[in-house]
Scaffold this motif. Structure first.
Motif, PDB file in Angstrom:
ATOM      1  N   GLU A   1     -46.954 -41.387  33.145  1.00 15.86           N
ATOM      2  CA  GLU A   1     -46.264 -40.141  33.465  1.00 15.86           C
ATOM      3  C   GLU A   1     -45.425 -39.698  35.063  1.00 15.86           C
ATOM      4  OE1 GLU A   1     -50.277 -38.751  34.825  1.00 15.86           O
ATOM      5  OE2 GLU A   1     -49.383 -37.226  35.322  1.00 15.86           O
ATOM      6  N   THR A   2     -44.619 -39.082  34.305  1.00 15.00           N
ATOM      7  CA  THR A   2     -43.378 -38.321  35.233  1.00 15.00           C
ATOM      8  C   THR A   2     -43.041 -37.116  35.396  1.00 15.00           C
ATOM      9  OG1 THR A   2     -41.948 -40.157  34.656  1.00 15.00           O
ATOM     10  CG2 THR A   2     -41.006 -38.708  35.733  1.00 15.00           C
ATOM     11  N   SER A   3     -43.232 -35.983  36.606  1.00 10.61           N
ATOM     12  CA  SER A   3     -43.623 -34.328  36.622  1.00 10.61           C
ATOM     13  C   SER A   3     -42.306 -34.964  37.955  1.00 10.61           C
ATOM     14  CB  SER A   3     -44.794 -35.478  37.164  1.00 10.61           C
ATOM     15  OG  SER A   3     -45.253 -35.604  38.490  1.00 10.61           O
ATOM     16  N   THR A   4     -42.146 -33.549  38.115  1.00 10.22           N
ATOM     17  CA  THR A   4     -40.961 -32.946  39.088  1.00 10.22           C
ATOM     18  C   THR A   4     -41.694 -32.004  39.201  1.00 10.22           C
ATOM     19  OG1 THR A   4     -38.831 -32.309  39.293  1.00 10.22           O
ATOM     20  CG2 THR A   4     -39.098 -32.331  36.912  1.00 10.22           C
ATOM     21  N   PRO A   5     -41.787 -31.167  39.851  1.00  7.63           N
ATOM     22  CA  PRO A   5     -41.422 -29.812  40.684  1.00  7.63           C
ATOM     23  C   PRO A   5     -40.770 -28.984  40.381  1.00  7.63           C
ATOM     24  CG  PRO A   5     -40.591 -31.171  42.963  1.00  7.63           C
ATOM     25  CD  PRO A   5     -41.108 -32.317  41.737  1.00  7.63           C
ATOM     26  N   TYR A   6     -39.685 -28.767  39.760  1.00  6.41           N
ATOM     27  CA  TYR A   6     -38.587 -28.560  39.779  1.00  6.41           C
ATOM     28  C   TYR A   6     -38.464 -28.245  38.102  1.00  6.41           C
ATOM     29  CZ  TYR A   6     -38.227 -29.862  44.259  1.00  6.41           C
ATOM     30  OH  TYR A   6     -37.916 -30.274  45.349  1.00  6.41           O
ATOM     31  N   ASP A   7     -37.645 -27.049  37.985  1.00  6.22           N
ATOM     32  CA  ASP A   7     -37.641 -26.685  36.486  1.00  6.22           C
ATOM     33  C   ASP A   7     -37.029 -26.627  35.472  1.00  6.22           C
ATOM     34  OD1 ASP A   7     -40.556 -25.355  36.139  1.00  6.22           O
ATOM     35  OD2 ASP A   7     -39.587 -23.410  37.317  1.00  6.22           O
ATOM     36  N   PHE A   8     -36.729 -28.245  35.020  1.00  6.76           N
ATOM     37  CA  PHE A   8     -35.473 -28.583  34.405  1.00  6.76           C
ATOM     38  C   PHE A   8     -36.037 -28.137  33.098  1.00  6.76           C
ATOM     39  CE2 PHE A   8     -35.015 -31.765  38.343  1.00  6.76           C
ATOM     40  CZ  PHE A   8     -33.717 -31.939  38.220  1.00  6.76           C
ATOM     41  N   THR A   9     -34.380 -28.234  32.416  1.00  7.86           N
ATOM     42  CA  THR A   9     -35.019 -27.572  30.925  1.00  7.86           C
ATOM     43  C   THR A   9     -35.225 -29.124  30.547  1.00  7.86           C
ATOM     44  OG1 THR A   9     -32.750 -27.755  30.169  1.00  7.86           O
ATOM     45  CG2 THR A   9     -33.495 -26.564  30.984  1.00  7.86           C
ATOM     46  N   VAL A  10     -35.677 -29.199  28.904  1.00  9.65           N
ATOM     47  CA  VAL A  10     -35.948 -30.384  28.243  1.00  9.65           C
ATOM     48  C   VAL A  10     -34.792 -31.196  28.021  1.00  9.65           C
ATOM     49  CG1 VAL A  10     -36.309 -31.506  26.404  1.00  9.65           C
ATOM     50  CG2 VAL A  10     -37.796 -29.763  27.277  1.00  9.65           C
ATOM     51  N   ARG A  11     -33.257 -30.569  28.401  1.00  6.50           N
ATOM     52  CA  ARG A  11     -31.716 -30.794  27.116  1.00  6.50           C
ATOM     53  C   ARG A  11     -31.708 -31.086  28.559  1.00  6.50           C
ATOM     54  NH1 ARG A  11     -28.934 -29.118  24.001  1.00  6.50           N
ATOM     55  NH2 ARG A  11     -29.402 -27.610  23.269  1.00  6.50           N
ATOM     56  N   GLU A  12     -31.774 -30.951  29.897  1.00  5.07           N
ATOM     57  CA  GLU A  12     -31.433 -31.128  31.052  1.00  5.07           C
ATOM     58  C   GLU A  12     -31.919 -32.545  31.434  1.00  5.07           C
ATOM     59  OE1 GLU A  12     -30.233 -27.353  34.079  1.00  5.07           O
ATOM     60  OE2 GLU A  12     -32.219 -27.650  33.369  1.00  5.07           O
ATOM     61  N   MET A  13     -33.355 -32.555  31.816  1.00  9.50           N
ATOM     62  CA  MET A  13     -33.808 -33.799  31.353  1.00  9.50           C
ATOM     63  C   MET A  13     -33.191 -35.096  30.501  1.00  9.50           C
ATOM     64  SD  MET A  13     -36.322 -34.651  33.266  1.00  9.50           S
ATOM     65  CE  MET A  13     -37.289 -33.081  33.573  1.00  9.50           C
ATOM     66  N   VAL A  14     -33.157 -34.868  29.580  1.00  5.28           N
ATOM     67  CA  VAL A  14     -32.446 -35.544  28.139  1.00  5.28           C
ATOM     68  C   VAL A  14     -31.455 -35.979  28.864  1.00  5.28           C
ATOM     69  CG1 VAL A  14     -32.302 -36.285  25.891  1.00  5.28           C
ATOM     70  CG2 VAL A  14     -34.233 -34.782  26.329  1.00  5.28           C
ATOM     71  N   LEU A  15     -30.171 -35.585  29.364  1.00  4.79           N
ATOM     72  CA  LEU A  15     -29.008 -35.397  29.592  1.00  4.79           C
ATOM     73  C   LEU A  15     -29.319 -36.745  30.999  1.00  4.79           C
ATOM     74  CD1 LEU A  15     -26.633 -32.372  29.011  1.00  4.79           C
ATOM     75  CD2 LEU A  15     -26.520 -34.404  28.325  1.00  4.79           C
ATOM     76  N   LEU A  16     -29.573 -36.740  31.622  1.00  2.39           N
ATOM     77  CA  LEU A  16     -30.824 -37.478  32.962  1.00  2.39           C
ATOM     78  C   LEU A  16     -30.148 -38.915  32.297  1.00  2.39           C
ATOM     79  CD1 LEU A  16     -32.199 -35.361  35.596  1.00  2.39           C
ATOM     80  CD2 LEU A  16     -30.147 -35.725  35.679  1.00  2.39           C
TER      81      LEU A  16
END
Lengths: 311, 248
Positions: B86-101
């Protein structure tokens, strides 16, 4: 220029104009503007930028949107160290003063963090409680020291309350340079901060060593906070409010958040300081009081919203 | 050929209780290893020992030839990708931003994303079937979509080894089937995949190797056809041999 950048820069320009104009003579006396209000405006910009930056760094590296140098005890640690420096006769312009204030900020922050982790898995609320406990203890130490040193306690008490009455250009210049360097160094690791915002375990698996990043970002946030405290004493809630307000108009990535939080914090505190000068004319309300009046309800709203989200 | 994961004599204990005892196994290119066992048998701990996140174990874990307990996080992130349960973040990263990380270890902490990084992220989004969600906030996704987003992030790391901790927990049957098909496809194309699963039935959807963990550090490692046999599973989980939960 992006629309979001334009909004932040417009807010900053408006806050500067308000600060330069705010006061009994408004814009009619150029010498008042140049020699009194301009230095104060620059001081407010530096303090706000430092606290806004520190808030963004703490909220990112701790993955905790309730983090802020005031809530974590960072400001209280810096203020306590500054007060003991004043009582020991160490000048505000001395490198020793800046080093002591940084050590106070860093020590208090890590102590809060250590306390919060004692129970094992760190929760958002646990970190806030640890910060509150550390802040309360350090504030009590400051009050104890001020009680013992009666003759100088009044001027120091104004520093503790947080305000920009007495601006020393040398302190503003050194603090401004420290905050600028911190912002630059933090920006050079923006992707590590984004990785940390997913949690320490995820950051590790993306290639960012969480223990190292925590020390780096704590050090940068504490340096920015202590530089701000050196100018204006304890001013709360800028670091808490600014990143939340910035997230309303821009992306949460640290790449945009770091510069935006510094500029946004500068705009918020400059406006708060100017408002404090005109709301109860001819009396003046410290910027720290104005920020607490706005920031405490904001903090309550954040707690309420998070409680609602968990239900 | 050098195995992508080589575990030799690995032991780990919490306090006095030995969770993993003198464990040895290898995973190579094209393998799809399923880690099964009852709760508390050390499945998730084992994955964290493989990634080097927990470094306290005895024995040696080599990933792509590097010692996982000594290698820096940046190097390990170029050798293996890990999807936590399970991974969560309180911040609203987009899916693209998340994948780019997922490109962090390759792009470094400072520079922007190159066209190569963008291409890797696009490919991962397409592979996981969530390209249409690229602009959405990860916090607005369903559990299944979010799991796919974090698998896409792992794929964007472009490693040869993918580790997943309970990738199908809390998901409906459709997402379970989709994720197992995706992982199976990745292993067929030469990637080594190791996943902690709770349901033996899912392990039968493509795993070729199984690691069965029991209490007290006991384990069995071998071909899936052998270890997924109902009698072996019944013994491991402490179920009756005729339990319908163990049927193929």
């Amino acid at each position: 220029m992006g629309k979001n950048k334009a909004v932040i820069l417009a807010a900053l320009a408006a806050a500067c104009l308000f600060s330069l104009a705010a006061g009994p003579a408004w814009l009619s006396d150029p010498s008042v503007i140049l020699y009194l209000r301009l230095p104060r405006t620059l001081a407010a910009l530096a303090v706000g930028a430092g606290l806004g930056l520190a808030g963004a760094l703490f909220q990112g590296v701790l993955k905790n949107p309730l983090s802020d140098p005031y809530i974590l005890g960072t400001s209280a640690g810096a203020t306590a160290a500054a007060v003991f420096c004043f009582l020991a006769g160490i000048e505000r312009t001395s490198p020793l003063f800046f080093a002591a204030v940084f050590c106070g900020a860093f020590g208090a922050t890590f102590f809060s963090y250590w306390l919060a982790r004692l129970a094992g898995r760190m929760s958002d609320a646990g970190l806030v409680l640890a910060g509150v406990a550390v802040s309360a203890f350090l504030s009590a130490l400051v009050m104890l020291a001020l009680s013992a040193a009666r003759e100088r306690s009044f001027s120091i008490l104004y520093f503790v309350m947080g305000g920009l009455y007495t601006v020393e250009p040398e302190v503003v210049a050194v603090s401004g340079a420290i905050i600028t360097v911190c912002a630059g160094l933090a920006f050079s690791r923006w992707r590590a901060l984004d990785a940390m915002a997913l949690g320490e375990e995820k950051a590790y698996h993306l290639g960012a060593d969480p223990a190292r990043e925590r020390v780096i970002f704590f050090a940068l946030a504490c340096a920015a906070t202590s530089a701000a405290v050196a100018i204006g004493g304890t001013i709360g809630f800028v670091g808490l409010m600014t990143p939340h307000m910035i997230r309303l108009i821009t992306r949460p990535s640290a790449r945009t958040m770091i510069p935006a939080a510094a500029l946004g914090g500068a705009a918020i505190l400059t406006a708060a300081d100017a408002a404090g000068r005109v709301i109860f004319l001819p009396a003046e309300v410290p910027a720290g009081v104005i920020m607490a009046l706005a920031g405490a309800p904001f903090f309550m709203w954040l707690l309420w919203r998070r409680a609602g989200a968990k239900q | 050929m050098t195995p992508l994961v080589k575990v030799s004599g690995l032991s780990f204990s919490y306090g006095e209780d030995e969770l993993i005892s003198n464990m040895s196994f290898e995973v190579g290119s094209g393998d799809f290893l399923c880690v099964l066992g009852p709760n508390g048998s050390g499945k998730s701990t084992l994955l964290k020992l493989l990634t080097g996140f927990i470094k306290a174990g005895r024995g040696v874990v080599r990933v792509g030839g590097a010692d996982a307990s000594l290698a820096p996080a940046g190097l390990l992130a170029r050798l293996l990708a890990y999807v936590p349960s399970e991974t969560s973040t309180p911040y609203d990263f987009t899916v693209r931003e998340m994948v780019l990380l997922g490109r962090t270890a390759r792009a470094g902490f400072w520079r922007g994303y190159s066209s190569e990084d963008e291409a890797a992220a696009e490919s991962a989004l397409r592979e996981t079937g969530i390209a249409a969600l690229a602009g959405r906030s990860v916090n607005a996704l369903s559990s299944g979509e979010r799991q796919l987003a974090f698998i896409a992030q792992a794929l964007a790391q472009e490693t040869r080894l993918l580790l997943l901790d309970e990738p199908t927990s809390h998901l409906d049957l459709k997402y379970k089937a989709d994720i197992m098909a995706l992982l199976s496809g990745l292993s067929r194309r030469g990637m080594a995949v190791a996943a902690v699963l709770h349901e033996p039935a899912l392990a039968r959807l493509g795993c070729n190797k199984v690691l069965l963990l029991g209490r007290g550090g006991r384990y069995s490692f071998g071909p899936a056809v052998e270890l997924l046999a109902p009698p072996r599973l019944a013994e491991t989980y402490g179920l009756p041999a005729d339990s319908p939960l163990l049927d193929k």
